[in-house]
Design an enzyme around this catalytic site. Sequence first.
Site, PDB file in Angstrom:
ATOM      1  N   LYS A  92       0.760  -1.080   0.114  1.00 51.73           N
ATOM      2  CA  LYS A  92       0.058  -0.037   0.116  1.00 51.73           C
ATOM      3  C   LYS A  92       0.759   1.424  -0.074  1.00 51.73           C
ATOM      4  CE  LYS A  92      -2.458   1.233   3.696  1.00 51.73           C
ATOM      5  NZ  LYS A  92      -3.376   1.257   4.870  1.00 51.73           N
ATOM      6  N   LYS A 141      20.360 -10.514 -33.271  1.00 47.39           N
ATOM      7  CA  LYS A 141      19.581  -9.116 -33.944  1.00 47.39           C
ATOM      8  C   LYS A 141      19.688  -9.267 -35.406  1.00 47.39           C
ATOM      9  CE  LYS A 141      19.563  -6.668 -30.241  1.00 47.39           C
ATOM     10  NZ  LYS A 141      18.626  -5.943 -29.363  1.00 47.39           N
ATOM     11  N   LYS A 167      22.942 -14.902 -26.490  1.00 49.11           N
ATOM     12  CA  LYS A 167      21.345 -14.837 -26.099  1.00 49.11           C
ATOM     13  C   LYS A 167      20.247 -14.538 -26.874  1.00 49.11           C
ATOM     14  CE  LYS A 167      19.900 -11.271 -23.576  1.00 49.11           C
ATOM     15  NZ  LYS A 167      18.982 -10.536 -24.386  1.00 49.11           N
ATOM     16  N   ASP A 168      19.242 -15.067 -26.585  1.00 46.08           N
ATOM     17  CA  ASP A 168      17.914 -14.617 -27.639  1.00 46.08           C
ATOM     18  C   ASP A 168      17.778 -13.038 -27.068  1.00 46.08           C
ATOM     19  OD1 ASP A 168      17.214 -17.158 -28.819  1.00 46.08           O
ATOM     20  OD2 ASP A 168      15.953 -17.510 -27.122  1.00 46.08           O
ATOM     21  N   ASP A 169      17.135 -12.227 -28.154  1.00 41.35           N
ATOM     22  CA  ASP A 169      16.736 -11.087 -27.633  1.00 41.35           C
ATOM     23  C   ASP A 169      15.506 -11.262 -26.866  1.00 41.35           C
ATOM     24  OD1 ASP A 169      16.371  -7.762 -29.540  1.00 41.35           O
ATOM     25  OD2 ASP A 169      16.854  -8.572 -27.313  1.00 41.35           O
ATOM     26  N   HIS A 258      16.871 -10.577 -17.456  1.00 43.54           N
ATOM     27  CA  HIS A 258      16.841  -9.451 -18.286  1.00 43.54           C
ATOM     28  C   HIS A 258      15.978  -8.369 -17.517  1.00 43.54           C
ATOM     29  CE1 HIS A 258      15.721  -6.792 -21.436  1.00 43.54           C
ATOM     30  NE2 HIS A 258      16.804  -7.257 -22.142  1.00 43.54           N
ATOM     31  N   GLY A 331      23.691  -0.851 -26.459  1.00 42.80           N
ATOM     32  CA  GLY A 331      24.491   0.265 -27.010  1.00 42.80           C
ATOM     33  C   GLY A 331      25.962  -0.015 -26.995  1.00 42.80           C
ATOM     34  N   GLY A 353      24.482  -6.376 -29.032  1.00 45.07           N
ATOM     35  CA  GLY A 353      23.637  -6.952 -30.179  1.00 45.07           C
ATOM     36  C   GLY A 353      24.362  -6.219 -31.473  1.00 45.07           C
TER      37      GLY A 353
HETATM   38  C1  1AE Z   1      19.440  -3.753 -21.159  1.00 42.47           C
HETATM   39  C2  1AE Z   1      18.944  -4.665 -22.107  1.00 42.47           C
HETATM   40  C3  1AE Z   1      19.705  -4.665 -23.671  1.00 42.47           C
HETATM   41  C4  1AE Z   1      18.972  -5.200 -24.658  1.00 42.47           C
HETATM   42  O1  1AE Z   1      18.228  -6.126 -24.321  1.00 42.47           O
HETATM   43  C5  1AE Z   1      19.364  -5.366 -26.040  1.00 42.47           C
HETATM   44  O2  1AE Z   1      19.249  -6.324 -26.847  1.00 42.47           O
HETATM   45  C6  1AE Z   1      20.615  -4.811 -26.197  1.00 42.47           C
HETATM   46  O3  1AE Z   1      21.105  -4.750 -27.547  1.00 42.47           O
HETATM   47  P1  1AE Z   1      22.158  -3.666 -28.231  1.00 42.47           P
HETATM   48  O4  1AE Z   1      21.808  -2.459 -27.617  1.00 42.47           O
HETATM   49  O5  1AE Z   1      23.432  -4.461 -27.544  1.00 42.47           O
HETATM   50  O6  1AE Z   1      22.128  -3.827 -29.701  1.00 42.47           O
HETATM   51 MG    MG Z   2      17.347  -6.910 -26.037  1.00 48.98          MG
END
Ligand code: 1AE
Ligand code: MG
Length: 404
Positions: A92, A141, A167-169, A258, A331, A353
């Site tokens: 609450k 990706k 890892k999978d997205d 995640h 990023g 990714g």
């Molecule tokens: C904080 C999670 C980041 C994530 O899920 C992800 O797919 C990052 O991808 P890139 O920014 O490295 O392409």
């Molecule tokens: Mg991701």
Amino acid sequence: SDTCVATYRLYDDRADFHKKAESIAVGLTVGSWTDIPETKKASMQKHLGRVVDVHIHESDVPNERYADVRIAYPDVNFSRDIPALLVTVFGKLSMDGRVKLLDLDWSSTFQQAFSGPKFGIAGIREQLGVHNRPLLMSIFKSVIGHDLSALREQFYQQALGGVDLIKDDEILFENPLTPIQDRVNVCLEAAKQVEEETGKKLLYAANLTGPTFELRDQARRAIDAGANALLFNVLSYGYDALHGLASDPDISVPIMAHPAMAGALYPSPHYGISARLLLGKLLRLAGADFVLFPSPYGSVTMPLEDTQGIREACLDTARPMKQSFPVPSAGIHPGLVPLIIRDYGIDVVVNAGGGVHGHPLGAAGGGQAFVQAIDAVLQGISLNDYAQHHEALHHAIQIWGTKE
Ligand SMILES: CCCC(=O)/C(O)=C/OP(=O)(O)O
Ligand SMILES: [Mg+2]
């Protein structure tokens, strides 16, 4: 008696913070002390919340004041599970104005109900045979709409780059084209092929999704197909779902948490839950072997101080459970590796990714560029110098630059 001590930051321009703290301690435990008949008070005493301390501060925002308040909640008031703990300390109250839950210091009795990460940093390093350097992970990706052969090829190219994990997205859910057991099958086939070619072991974290009450069977299906790690969007399911998976002896693979949805909870200074508690302490308690969170310098960012809080909670040796791997993400490109190792040391997973797939030499080149960047930093060589004789890193720096 055993208690959980919650630390809150209360904002109010005029309130009497001591009175407010007292009303929280009583209101979230026995309700209202004055209404309890004298005959009942003795038996209710053990349930009464207690104000531990109140520290009042003037905020650096004009006319804003806040108080850091600690309140002890008797363990006898809640069962040994994370939902009961969270509803007790911030059910609450989370809806009652500008109050942020900063920390929870639960009792060792409460802690005993949780075994924490099944593998932890040491166990994962053992599985991979990788010590004394950060781990490197790449992310599919793009991942939606591809069939098994396309995913297999994408996996193979990432694996060729020398990553330790793929890892999978988190946005890949069960779908007719690539159900988890088939995805695991083809990707681990590709992993075996690369291991025969390069000797490199790797883990594939397949995204565990679907209805909550089918997760256990789904995880077992993936493991029967050979899965050696699982990705899990914890906050959309809840900590107890993670705890159920991590404490299940049949789910004998590392689990990667995640942070999807976390942005609804940690960023505000006035509301929600601190990043350190939300993504550090509670995910490790629930059994996350890896904890992903936005890095301070990528595309989606989190303040360095918050990420360091998560890292400390993941690695805290005072807690009687295995450590979780911190995974600063989003990023990330090879030029950021010096900052990552500076800020997180080597017990970290460098996770990318776009920073892998966006490389001019393809995903394999992207992985190689990261491997070269990590080698350079650990040898104390600047990335620009190392890139003179390492083509993959050279291309990465050309595109994304370096931050050293
Ligand atoms: C904080 C999670 C980041 C994530 O899920 C992800 O797919 C990052 O991808 P890139 O920014 O490295 O392409
Ligand atoms: Mg991701």
